[in-house]
Write an enzyme that holds these catalytic residues in place. Structure first.
Site, mmCIF file in Angstrom:
data_model
loop_
_atom_site.group_PDB
_atom_site.id
_atom_site.type_symbol
_atom_site.label_atom_id
_atom_site.label_comp_id
_atom_site.label_asym_id
_atom_site.label_seq_id
_atom_site.Cartn_x
_atom_site.Cartn_y
_atom_site.Cartn_z
ATOM 1 N N ARG A 63 0.822 -1.287 -0.027
ATOM 2 C CA ARG A 63 0.051 -0.111 0.095
ATOM 3 C C ARG A 63 0.771 1.321 0.157
ATOM 4 O O ARG A 63 0.341 2.344 -0.669
ATOM 5 C CB ARG A 63 -0.787 -0.023 1.387
ATOM 6 C CG ARG A 63 -2.104 -1.039 1.240
ATOM 7 C CD ARG A 63 -3.006 -1.008 2.300
ATOM 8 N NE ARG A 63 -4.129 -1.612 1.629
ATOM 9 C CZ ARG A 63 -5.233 -2.023 2.425
ATOM 10 N NH1 ARG A 63 -5.142 -2.253 3.872
ATOM 11 N NH2 ARG A 63 -6.127 -2.710 2.096
ATOM 12 N N LYS A 117 -20.596 -17.267 -0.445
ATOM 13 C CA LYS A 117 -22.231 -16.997 -0.408
ATOM 14 C C LYS A 117 -22.740 -16.213 -1.282
ATOM 15 O O LYS A 117 -22.199 -15.403 -1.629
ATOM 16 C CB LYS A 117 -22.496 -16.633 1.005
ATOM 17 C CG LYS A 117 -22.092 -17.817 2.017
ATOM 18 C CD LYS A 117 -22.591 -17.355 3.403
ATOM 19 C CE LYS A 117 -22.446 -18.493 4.404
ATOM 20 N NZ LYS A 117 -22.889 -18.017 6.007
ATOM 21 N N GLY A 170 -10.037 -9.807 -1.780
ATOM 22 C CA GLY A 170 -9.004 -10.451 -0.929
ATOM 23 C C GLY A 170 -8.620 -11.899 -1.406
ATOM 24 O O GLY A 170 -7.557 -11.863 -1.735
ATOM 25 N N GLY A 186 -13.675 -3.797 -0.032
ATOM 26 C CA GLY A 186 -14.916 -3.222 0.154
ATOM 27 C C GLY A 186 -15.232 -2.372 -1.088
ATOM 28 O O GLY A 186 -16.525 -2.124 -1.545
HETATM 29 P P1 ADP Z 1 -13.182 -12.377 -2.335
HETATM 30 O O1 ADP Z 1 -12.590 -12.333 -0.937
HETATM 31 O O2 ADP Z 1 -12.425 -12.656 -3.442
HETATM 32 O O3 ADP Z 1 -14.397 -11.590 -2.228
HETATM 33 P P2 ADP Z 1 -14.951 -14.634 -1.184
HETATM 34 O O4 ADP Z 1 -14.536 -13.945 0.436
HETATM 35 O O5 ADP Z 1 -16.380 -14.109 -1.408
HETATM 36 O O6 ADP Z 1 -14.040 -13.885 -2.290
HETATM 37 O O7 ADP Z 1 -14.916 -15.995 -1.274
HETATM 38 C C1 ADP Z 1 -13.693 -16.861 -0.958
HETATM 39 C C2 ADP Z 1 -14.157 -18.030 -0.236
HETATM 40 O O8 ADP Z 1 -15.172 -18.759 -0.788
HETATM 41 C C3 ADP Z 1 -12.817 -18.952 -0.155
HETATM 42 O O9 ADP Z 1 -12.571 -18.920 1.169
HETATM 43 C C4 ADP Z 1 -13.322 -20.319 -0.587
HETATM 44 O O10 ADP Z 1 -12.662 -21.165 -0.032
HETATM 45 C C5 ADP Z 1 -14.659 -20.143 -0.540
HETATM 46 N N1 ADP Z 1 -15.452 -21.223 -1.578
HETATM 47 C C6 ADP Z 1 -15.220 -21.184 -2.844
HETATM 48 N N2 ADP Z 1 -15.935 -22.121 -3.279
HETATM 49 C C7 ADP Z 1 -16.540 -22.948 -2.134
HETATM 50 C C8 ADP Z 1 -17.173 -24.154 -2.204
HETATM 51 N N3 ADP Z 1 -17.639 -24.677 -3.169
HETATM 52 N N4 ADP Z 1 -17.609 -24.393 -1.036
HETATM 53 C C9 ADP Z 1 -17.102 -23.902 0.216
HETATM 54 N N5 ADP Z 1 -16.315 -22.755 0.063
HETATM 55 C C10 ADP Z 1 -16.066 -21.986 -1.106
HETATM 56 MG MG MG Z 2 -13.030 -12.871 1.068
#
Ligand code: ADP
Ligand code: MG
Length: 399
Positions: A38, A199, A357, A380
């Site tokens: 950063r 989710k 992230g 965010g």
């Molecule tokens: P980002 O931080 O890039 O926005 P998210 O936090 O939304 O991404 O999602 C990342 C998480 O989703 C990871 O920890 C990953 O393990 C989980 N994940 C991805 N696919 C699955 C799955 N099929 N079942 C459970 N967890 C999952």
């Molecule tokens: Mg995440």
């Protein structure tokens, strides 16, 4: 396209006091900065202003002190790391306004750099108190915002100041806004979006916005299970938000109405337990998942088909891993599609923008982070922008 002023629009600023909002919310351990990207992101703006003879006053928040001074969250702790990156002496000023800042600005020579205290020590920062903003602005001639990652917050240092002083986007803010504009504002078509992660509930607004914007929506990760279940697929023990079935249906309907093709996995990698290389691992069609199995990744044939979709596209925006990529071999789909996107970007046929992230971590894991057109580390703020929201810190720069 640029609706905001950049450092290119600065006149003669020799001897002028420039307040520069940066993101110094740095990872620390034992009072030391453990990762300085950063600081490196803010360095071009800081050094450019310094080279033009401005007296540079850095403004940043650190942690969540909730409006009170906390010695363990003082920005004095980052000065050493900042000096190392700048290759210059950086003065620390333990206030953000008032006589101490006035005096510091008075003794600084043109080109000098000083870092003010953690803005969040003052309750007026997060309250966007005009009184505080006026006090901070009192000793300055111009304001530069180089912290896109804080632009989703309407705080005194991210929003209020922009109304009180001539306001400019710093180089890192400018690069982020230009990349995001190329990805979703005025993108070259066709546009694909990859949305994955755990989710649906955390990315509902992202999905709702994207179906109106992109030609192809590729849904992976845990959230794909919710869509599959809504379509009557038995996803067994998979992570799935069954209560969101109607919402998922509505998003699919909105996509169809908007002419957006939604790609859900048709073959998957499943296992009875969530562990590295589990003995129960198997690959199957989405209609063959047993009641005691979990979907943890997209299967190779489906990923290959998704790669073919990307080959027909000019622009890609990606948020969220396709599988539980932290655990082998459930990283395979994410790694494979990331490599395809990287290769298409290197060939010049795809503009690729990614953020989030875990997404950024997954792209590093795949060894292709450097091959994407732009990687946002804004967290965010990146997600709110993916939701189609106006970010107050950006909007304030536009007037
Ligand atoms: P980002 O931080 O890039 O926005 P998210 O936090 O939304 O991404 O999602 C990342 C998480 O989703 C990871 O920890 C990953 O393990 C989980 N994940 C991805 N696919 C699955 C799955 N099929 N079942 C459970 N967890 C999952
Ligand atoms: Mg995440």
């Amino acid at each position: 396209m640029t609706k905001f002023r950049t450092l290119d629009d600065l006149g003669d600023i020799a001897g002028k006091v420039a307040l520069v909002r940066v993101d110094f919310n740095l990872p620390m351990a034992d009072g030391r900065v453990t990762e300085d990207s950063r600081i490196r992101a803010a360095a071009p703006t800081i050094l450019e202003l310094s080279a033009k003879g401005a007296k540079v006053l850095l403004l940043a928040h650190f942690g969540r002190p909730k409006g009170a001074r906390r010695s363990d969250q003082s920005l004095s702790m980052v000065i050493g790391a900042v000096e190392k990156v700048m290759g210059r002496e950086v003065m620390f000023v333990p206030e953000i306004a008032g006589p101490v800042v006035h005096q510091a600005a008075g003794i600084m020579r043109p080109g000098d750099i000083a870092c003010l205290e953690n803005t969040r020590f003052w309750p007026g920062e997060e309250g966007n108190d005009p009184e505080l903003a006026r006090a901070i602005a009192a000793d300055a001639d111009l304001y530069v915002n180089d912290a896109f990652s804080a632009a989703h917050r309407a705080h005194a240092s991210t929003e209020g100041l922009a109304h009180l002083l001539p306001a400019y986007a710093g180089r890192s803010m400018q690069a982020e806004l230009e990349a995001l504009e190329r990805a979703l504002g005025q993108p070259e078509k066709p546009v694909a979006a990859v949305v994955g992660g755990a989710k649906v509930s955390s990315k509902l607004d992202v999905l709702r916005h994207l179906v109106t914007k992109v030609d192809h929506l590729i849904i992976g990760g845990g959230m794909a299970n919710t869509f599959l279940a809504a379509r009557g697929v038995d996803v067994g023990k998979s992570l799935c938000e069954h209560d969101l079935a109607a919402t998922a249906e509505a998003i699919l309907d909105a996509a169809e109405a908007a002419g957006c093709t939604v790609h859900l996995p048709y073959d998957v990698v499943v296992s009875k337990e969530f562990a590295a290389n589990p003995p129960s691992l198997r690959r199957c069609n989405v209609h063959e998942v047993a009641g005691d199995e979990m979907i943890l990744d997209i299967g190779a044939p489906a990923v290959e088909a998704l790669g073919d979709v990307l080959k027909t596209c000019r622009t890609l925006v990606w948020n969220g891993p396709l599988g539980a990529f932290e655990t082998v071999p459930f990283d395979e789909a994410t790694v494979a599609l990331a490599r395809t996107a990287a290769a298409l970007t290197r060939e010049g046929s795809l503009i690729s923008v990614a953020g989030g992230g875990d997404t950024v971590a997954a792209l590093h894991h795949a060894g292709v982070a450097g091959d994407f057109s732009y990687i946002s580390t804004a967290g965010g703020a990146f997600l709110e922008w993916m939701e189609g929201r106006e970010l107050p810190g950006v909007k304030a720069l536009e007037q």
